[in-house]
Motif scaffolding. Structure first.
Motif, PDB file in Angstrom:
ATOM      1  N   ASP A 590      71.300  39.680   4.805  1.00 41.43           N
ATOM      2  CA  ASP A 590      71.809  38.742   5.808  1.00 41.43           C
ATOM      3  C   ASP A 590      71.443  39.191   7.218  1.00 41.43           C
ATOM      4  N   LEU A 591      71.068  40.463   7.359  1.00 42.44           N
ATOM      5  CA  LEU A 591      70.806  41.008   8.686  1.00 42.44           C
ATOM      6  C   LEU A 591      69.727  42.079   8.590  1.00 42.44           C
ATOM      7  N   LEU A 602      68.955  37.595  11.795  1.00 44.36           N
ATOM      8  CA  LEU A 602      70.099  37.247  10.947  1.00 44.36           C
ATOM      9  C   LEU A 602      69.874  35.876  10.325  1.00 44.36           C
ATOM     10  N   LEU A 653      76.677  34.579  12.346  1.00 45.56           N
ATOM     11  CA  LEU A 653      76.319  34.682  10.942  1.00 45.56           C
ATOM     12  C   LEU A 653      77.371  33.917  10.141  1.00 45.56           C
TER      13      LEU A 653
END
Length: 732
Positions: A590-591, A602, A653
């Motif tokens: 995710d990052l 992200l 996010l």
């Protein structure tokens, strides 16, 4: 030779009898389907042993020992001597067991010996190449010898052995660096062997930009490179205070000769065909434009630029068949001399010369070893192409350079050859050579058909064998690679490489220009074919990066299907199926966090990446490719939903919260209070209340990092695995 063969046949017979007796004694202990399975496995194992397929698995175990060494989470403390002792003991026990007909125990102990040998080879190699490494960025004035030099489009890249410096270096001895000098009209002309005094800006060799990515720092360590950077200003060529050693003088003269020939070929042919033609002869690829490289990659024929097995076989094969044809033209020689062996010996010599003059790159050395074993088999009246010869070549290569096992060049070259040999063995057991067509025209058309079919089949096999490695290391697939190779390889085989051999033979006489022009015409046609294939829609597909577990399953399936000759090949099906299942649906981070904390990527609400800060085009390109994203680093959609000011950047996010990138200290107070994750190239203040803080203090320890949230639980992966300690880690 007959005695040795009889002894091998006797041992195979003894082993077959032992297996049969063991099966008759034990088959009553199991019943039903289990008995049938056990019987099938025993029968298949017997076939494998009778066909002498144990040595290839010994090479696999040797490689597994190397992987155990490099996979250790800390620097292995087991002395190499202890491992070597275990190796000697296992080998002695194995020999004793086999001599006393305890074959099963001997096979197990021999396997342990191969495993220990691989571990020992890797440990010895790591210790033997130890050299000084720069520990932090530095600038200063240095003095040393130019070891090698390569012209590039915008300057010159050199390898400099620095003898005098005041740089922060860990280790003793001269520091070897790879540096670039930009082109300038009044810049001095450097040559290998020169002693120069220069101002430099150097960096430690860069580590991977993401966990599991390409680690240049490790490769540089094993190549003896302790720093990278650039020379600024004009270096001063001065008289050396000490004479260079013999090895440096020889290397400098050879590099100067390679540069001179590169310039000659490129000048005679001209343009990008000249740059590629020169690279195929001397290994100097600096003059090839990135646009040409991209076209060759998109067409699936970039492998022709790297001097490896294809070039070595074509060069040595041209000498072999050419000399044999010349000698066969004289009946006295053909009837009285072993002309096939003479031609094989000449081919080995030609391959060695080609390897040395082309720079002795790792891939070229491996190709030379494989070619030498192949033609060496002809000298001792053995089959030239066999899986045992390939295993022997792999053992020699890995014993010399164990680190090659974890690189794409070794993996792709040996997997391709293993696939081709396995395919040839399978075809030999099922088909017979058809009768040649009548008449000259019929035979000519049949030869063309057979050659084209051979290219198609071998390309399909090689693509299937190398595909997992290409996807894992480069995140790229070439749907039209078959078409590109069908068009390009005949030109390379028939025109390009034979012309190169003729050009080298005529070079001392000064009559080589015509050969280089012919070679250039062939290379120009290859580039034209590549441009046509690259222009097709979808010529390159970006695939998501998958982890080493999926690769391991795919490689296991590949090994089983290529090394086995019995029904054990069916075991490859579940391995490949499981590997494909994991590879086609990898878990994506995710990052992504840059190793210096200058940039973050992200995952936005639409599933695509957005970027905070400025991680650099190269880093961002690698992140996008690993995510299966075909966008370029300059795509404006990468900034969608990102808010930036002079203090930093913020984006959301989904399901987690704000992700903050801090540029200035004044942003910490607000971002630590509201952000779920804070990333900074600065050191965060104590008491920062953000859920996760990836600041300068942490990133210097971990390197680049990724975060994945599983059920809102963060999973952090880093380039450096605590408590991993390795000599190529600059900040160790």
């Amino acid at each position: 030779m007959r005695a040795a063969r009889s002894e091998a046949e006797r041992r195979a017979g003894v082993l077959a009898a032992w297996l049969a007796t063991t099966w008759r004694r034990r088959h009553r202990l199991v019943a039903g389907p289990a008995a049938e399975v056990a019987k099938g496995i025993s029968t298949a194992a017997l076939v494998e042993i009778e066909r002498r397929r144990l040595l290839p698995w010994g090479a696999v175990l040797f490689g597994l020992g190397i992987l155990l060494f490099f996979g250790a989470n800390a620097r292995p403390s087991l002395p190499v001597g202890a491992v070597a002792g275990a190796l000697a003991l296992s080998a002695a026990l194995a020999w004793a067991r086999i001599r006393h007909r305890s074959l099963a125990g001997g096979i197990v102990l021999a396997g342990l010996a191969f495993l220990a040998a691989g571990f020992a080879a890797a440990a010895h190699r790591q210790a033997s190449v130890a050299a000084p490494v720069l520990v932090s960025p530095a600038s200063g004035t240095v003095a040393g010898f130019v070891e090698s030099l390569e012209d590039r489009e915008r300057g010159v890249r050199i390898v400099l052995r620095i003898a005098e410096h005041d740089l922060p270096v860990r280790g003793d001895g001269p520091l070897r660096v790879r540096a670039t000098l930009r082109a300038a009209p009044d810049a001095p002309i450097l040559a290998p062997g020169d002693w120069i005094v220069a101002r430099v800006r150097l960096l430690p060799p860069p580590e991977a930009v993401r966990p599991g990515g390409y680690d240049f720092a490790k490769e540089a360590y094993f190549r003896g490179i302790g720093a990278v950077g650039g020379l600024y200003g004009h270096p001063e060529i001065a008289e050396a205070p000490v004479a260079p050693d013999l090895a440096l003088r020889l290397a400098a003269r050879l590099d100067a000769a390679r540069n001179a020939l590169t310039e000659r070929i490129a000048g005679i042919v001209g343009g990008q065909p000249g740059a590629v033609a020169a690279a195929l002869v001397t290994g100097k690829r600096g003059l090839i434009a990135e646009e040409t490289n991209a076209v060759l990659r998109a067409a699936g024929v970039y492998h022709i630029v790297s001097i490896s097995g294809l070039h070595m076989v074509l060069a040595a094969g041209t000498v072999f068949f050419g000399l044999r044809a010349v000698l066969a033209a004289f009946p006295v020689l053909a009837l009285g001399w072993p002309i096939k062996k003479i031609a094989a010996a000449a081919a080995i010599l030609a391959g060695a010369i080609y390897c040395v003059f082309s720079g002795s790159a790792v891939a070229t050395e491996r190709a030379l070893i494989m070619t030498t074993i192949m033609f060496g088999a002809i000298l001792v009246d053995r089959p030239a192409l066999s899986m045992r010869n390939l295993a022997l070549a792999a053992l020699i290569v890995l014993a010399r350079e164990p680190e090659a096992l974890v690189g794409p060049s070794f993996q792709m070259s040996f997997s391709a050859v293993a696939g081709l040999i396995a395919g040839a063995e399978w075809q030999a057991t099922r088909t017979r050579a058809p009768a040649p067509p009548p008449g000259r025209i019929g035979r000519a058309l049949g030869a063309v058909r057979d050659n084209l079919m051979g290219i198609v089949v071998t390309t399909l096999i090689a693509t299937a064998a190398t595909g997992p490695f290409a996807a894992y290391h480069f995140q790229l697939a070439n749907p039209y690679g078959l078409l590109g190779n069908v068009l390009a390889l005949p030109v390379v085989t028939i025109l390009v490489m034979p012309a190169a051999v003729i050009g080298m033979a005529l070079l001392p006489l000064g009559l080589d220009a015509l050969a280089w022009r012919a070679m250039g015409a062939g290379v120009g046609q290859v580039i034209a074919f590549s441009e046509a294939v690259a222009a097709l829609p979808g010529s390159q597909v970006v695939v998501r990066a998958f982890d080493v577990g999926a690769l391991g399953l795919l490689v296991g399936g590949l090994l089983v299907v290529t090394l086995s000759v019995s029904r054990l090949r069916l075991l490859a099906l579940p391995l490949v199926a499981a590997g494909l299942a994991l590879a086609t649906a990898p878990a994506r981070p995710d990052l992504y966090v840059d190793r210096d904390g200058r940039g973050v990527a992200l995952r936005a609400a639409d599933g695509r990446l957005v970027v905070l800060g400025d991680p650099g085009d190269f880093v961002l390109e690698q992140w996008l490719k690993s995510d299966g994203d075909p966008r370029l680093p300059t795509d404006p959609s990468l900034a969608a939903g990102v808010a930036c000011d002079p203090l930093g950047c913020v984006a959301v996010l989904p399901g987690i919260g704000a992700i903050a990138l801090v540029r200035e200290p004044g942003a910490f107070a607000e971002d630590c209070a509201r952000a779920a994750v804070v990333v900074a190239r600065l050191t965060a203040p104590r008491g920062c209340e953000a859920g996760i803080v990836l600041d300068r203090a942490m990133l210097e320890t971990t390197g680049a990092a990724t975060l994945r949230f599983e059920a809102d639980v963060p999973r952090l992966e880093t380039v450096r695995r605590r408590p991993e300690t390795r000599p190529w880690l600059a900040r160790e």
